[in-house]
Design a protein around this motif. Structure first.
Motif, PDB file in Angstrom:
ATOM      1  N   ILE A 149      24.533   5.399  -8.999  1.00  0.00           N
ATOM      2  CA  ILE A 149      25.937   5.089  -8.730  1.00  0.00           C
ATOM      3  C   ILE A 149      26.491   4.422  -9.998  1.00  0.00           C
ATOM      4  O   ILE A 149      25.894   3.479 -10.524  1.00  0.00           O
ATOM      5  N   ARG A 150      27.609   4.896 -10.460  1.00  0.00           N
ATOM      6  CA  ARG A 150      28.180   4.319 -11.680  1.00  0.00           C
ATOM      7  C   ARG A 150      28.931   3.043 -11.334  1.00  0.00           C
ATOM      8  O   ARG A 150      29.895   3.055 -10.582  1.00  0.00           O
ATOM      9  N   VAL A 151      28.488   1.935 -11.896  1.00  0.00           N
ATOM     10  CA  VAL A 151      29.119   0.635 -11.625  1.00  0.00           C
ATOM     11  C   VAL A 151      29.934   0.120 -12.812  1.00  0.00           C
ATOM     12  O   VAL A 151      30.722  -0.808 -12.661  1.00  0.00           O
ATOM     13  N   VAL A 152      29.729   0.717 -13.995  1.00  0.00           N
ATOM     14  CA  VAL A 152      30.483   0.328 -15.191  1.00  0.00           C
ATOM     15  C   VAL A 152      31.000   1.602 -15.865  1.00  0.00           C
ATOM     16  O   VAL A 152      30.213   2.348 -16.458  1.00  0.00           O
TER      17      VAL A 152
ATOM     18  N   CYS B 236      25.225   3.495 -14.973  1.00  0.00           N
ATOM     19  CA  CYS B 236      24.544   3.571 -13.674  1.00  0.00           C
ATOM     20  C   CYS B 236      24.015   2.191 -13.266  1.00  0.00           C
ATOM     21  O   CYS B 236      23.625   1.372 -14.104  1.00  0.00           O
ATOM     22  N   TRP B 237      23.970   1.979 -11.963  1.00  0.00           N
ATOM     23  CA  TRP B 237      23.552   0.683 -11.411  1.00  0.00           C
ATOM     24  C   TRP B 237      22.185   0.263 -11.938  1.00  0.00           C
ATOM     25  O   TRP B 237      21.957  -0.917 -12.240  1.00  0.00           O
ATOM     26  N   GLU B 238      21.251   1.211 -12.077  1.00  0.00           N
ATOM     27  CA  GLU B 238      19.907   0.820 -12.486  1.00  0.00           C
ATOM     28  C   GLU B 238      19.848   0.328 -13.931  1.00  0.00           C
ATOM     29  O   GLU B 238      18.867  -0.296 -14.326  1.00  0.00           O
ATOM     30  N   GLN B 239      20.882   0.585 -14.702  1.00  0.00           N
ATOM     31  CA  GLN B 239      20.922   0.036 -16.057  1.00  0.00           C
ATOM     32  C   GLN B 239      21.235  -1.461 -16.055  1.00  0.00           C
ATOM     33  O   GLN B 239      21.087  -2.141 -17.069  1.00  0.00           O
ATOM     34  N   TYR B 240      21.652  -1.987 -14.907  1.00  0.00           N
ATOM     35  CA  TYR B 240      22.038  -3.389 -14.795  1.00  0.00           C
ATOM     36  C   TYR B 240      21.199  -4.150 -13.770  1.00  0.00           C
ATOM     37  O   TYR B 240      21.195  -5.382 -13.782  1.00  0.00           O
ATOM     38  N   ALA B 241      20.509  -3.430 -12.895  1.00  0.00           N
ATOM     39  CA  ALA B 241      19.677  -4.062 -11.864  1.00  0.00           C
ATOM     40  C   ALA B 241      18.358  -3.301 -11.757  1.00  0.00           C
ATOM     41  O   ALA B 241      18.216  -2.390 -10.947  1.00  0.00           O
ATOM     42  N   SER B 242      17.404  -3.683 -12.598  1.00  0.00           N
ATOM     43  CA  SER B 242      16.087  -3.031 -12.610  1.00  0.00           C
ATOM     44  C   SER B 242      15.167  -3.849 -13.509  1.00  0.00           C
ATOM     45  O   SER B 242      15.612  -4.771 -14.206  1.00  0.00           O
TER      46      SER B 242
END
Length: 313
Positions: free
Chosen positions: A158-161, A174-180
Motif C-alpha cells: 500500500i503506498r503511504v508516501v 510502499c508501507w513496508e519501506q517505512y514499517a519493517s
C-alpha cells in the motif's frame, strides 16, 4: 481429517512439519533452500517424504512467498524464487501422491495465529508480519479472505508516501519501506550518523560505524537504553500504528496481530505501535478500539497454518 504436513519455504531453509488437529507439531524435517526454482520443488518433495516416514498423512499445505492464484494451485509471481505462473500444486502432487494446497506464506502465518495463537476467540482478525518486509492476512467472519484473484492482503505494498522511497516491487512509498526490519535498520543508521554521541552502545555492538549496524544490534542497544536505538523503534512504530489505523477503517477487526521478527521485541515495539494506532484512528475517541496483540506462535505460525489450511481442504 487426521495428520497433515505444513511446508514453510524460507530464504535459507525449507521446513516440513507433521501437524495434528490441535496445531501441535509432531515431527519436523529441514533442508537447505536450493538456488533454483526446480531445486526448490525437489527440496519440498524430499522434505515431505522424509517427515512423513513414520506417519499417515492426509494432505500437504505449502506456504510460498508470492502471489498465489485463487485456486491455491499456481504461484503467479514469487519475488525471491524464479516462479512465474508456476503450477506448484500439480508438480508436487504428482510426485508425493497426496492432495496439496498452496497458499501465500503470510496468509498461512495469519491462519496459524487465528486458529492456534493470539487470534483464538476472535472472528475478525487482521495480521501483519514485520520482518524484512511487511506481509499480512485477513480473517473476517472466521474465514481467510484471499480476494477474487487470490492475492489480497499485500499490505506492505500500500503506498503511504506519494513518490516516496523506491520499493523492491518497483513502486514508490510502499508501507513496508517505512514499517519493517529493513526500515528499522535504516532509521538507526541515519540517526547514528547524525548524532553518534547518542548511539554509543549501538555503535559498539557493530564495527563502530553506522554502516555496521544490524537489526540484532538495535534490539540489544534499545534494551540497554541507547537513545538512537529506542528512537529507531519509535519511528518504525509510528508508521506501523498509523497503517493499522487505516486498516481499521477498511476492515474494523476486533484484533490486530503483529508478528514477524521485529515483533519478537515485545512491548519495546508493541507499546509505541498501540500509541500510534490510538493517535491516528479516525474517530478514536468515540469508537471501540481493536486490540493490538503480539503473535504467539513465532516462526512456527506459517508451518502450522499451512498444515491446517490443507486440512480445511
Amino acid at each position: 481429517m487426521g495428520l497433515t504436513i505444513g511446508v514453510d519455504i524460507g530464504g535459507t531453509k525449507i521446513a516440513a512439519g507433521v501437524v495434528d488437529e490441535e496445531g501441535t507439531i509432531l515431527d519436523t524435517y529441514k533442508v537447505p533452500t536450493p538456488p533454483t526454482a526446480d531445486g526448490v520443488t525437489d527440496a519440498i518433495c524430499a522434505a515431505v517424504s522424509e517427515v512423513s516416514t513414520n506417519h499417515t498423512i492426509e494432505a500437504v499445505g505449502i506456504g510460498a512467498a508470492g502471489y498465489v492464484d485463487d485456486k491455491r494451485a499456481t504461484v503467479l509471481f514469487a519475488p525471491n524464487i524464479n516462479w512465474r505462473h508456476e503450477p506448484l500444486k500439480d508438480k508436487v502432487e504428482q510426485r508425493i501422491g497426496l492432495p496439496v494446497v498452496v497458499e501465500n506464506d503470510a496468509n498461512c502465518a495469519a491462519w496459524g495465529e487465528y486458529r492456534f495463537g493470539a487470534g483464538q476467540g476472535h472472528e475478525d482478525v487482521i495480521c501483519i508480519t514485520l520482518g524484512t518486509g511487511l506481509g499480512g492476512g485477513i480473517i473476517i467472519g472466521n474465514k481467510l479472505r484471499r480476494g477474487r484473484f487470490g492475492v489480497a492482503a499485500e499490505f506492505g505494498h500500500i503506498r503511504v508516501v506519494p513518490d516516496g522511497l523506491l520499493c523492491g516491487c518497483g513502486s514508490q512509498g510502499c508501507w513496508e519501506q517505512y514499517a519493517s526490519g529493513r526500515a528499522l535498520v535504516r532509521y538507526a543508521k541515519q540517526r547514528a550518523n547524525a548524532t553518534p554521541e547518542n548511539a554509543v552502545a549501538l555503535l559498539a555492538l557493530g564495527d563502530g560505524t553506522p554502516d555496521g549496524i544490524e537489526g540484532k544490534h538495535i534490539s540489544e542497544a534499545a534494551r540497554a537504553g541507547d537513545l538512537v536505538a529506542i528512537d529507531a523503534f519509535r519511528e518504525l512504530a509510528r508508521w506501523a500504528g498509523a497503517g493499522l489505523a487505516d486498516l481499521a477503517s477498511l476492515f474494523d477487526p476486533s484484533a490486530f496481530i503483529v508478528g514477524g521478527g521485529v515483533s519478537d521485541e515485545g512491548d519495546l515495539v508493541l507499546d509505541p505501535i498501540r500509541k500510534s494506532f490510538k493517535r491516528w484512528l479516525v474517530g478514536g475517541a468515540w469508537r471501540p478500539h481493536a486490540q493490538v496483540l503480539a503473535a504467539q506462535l513465532g516462526g512456527k505460525a506459517g508451518l502450522v497454518g499451512a498444515a491446517d489450511l490443507a486440512r480445511q481442504g
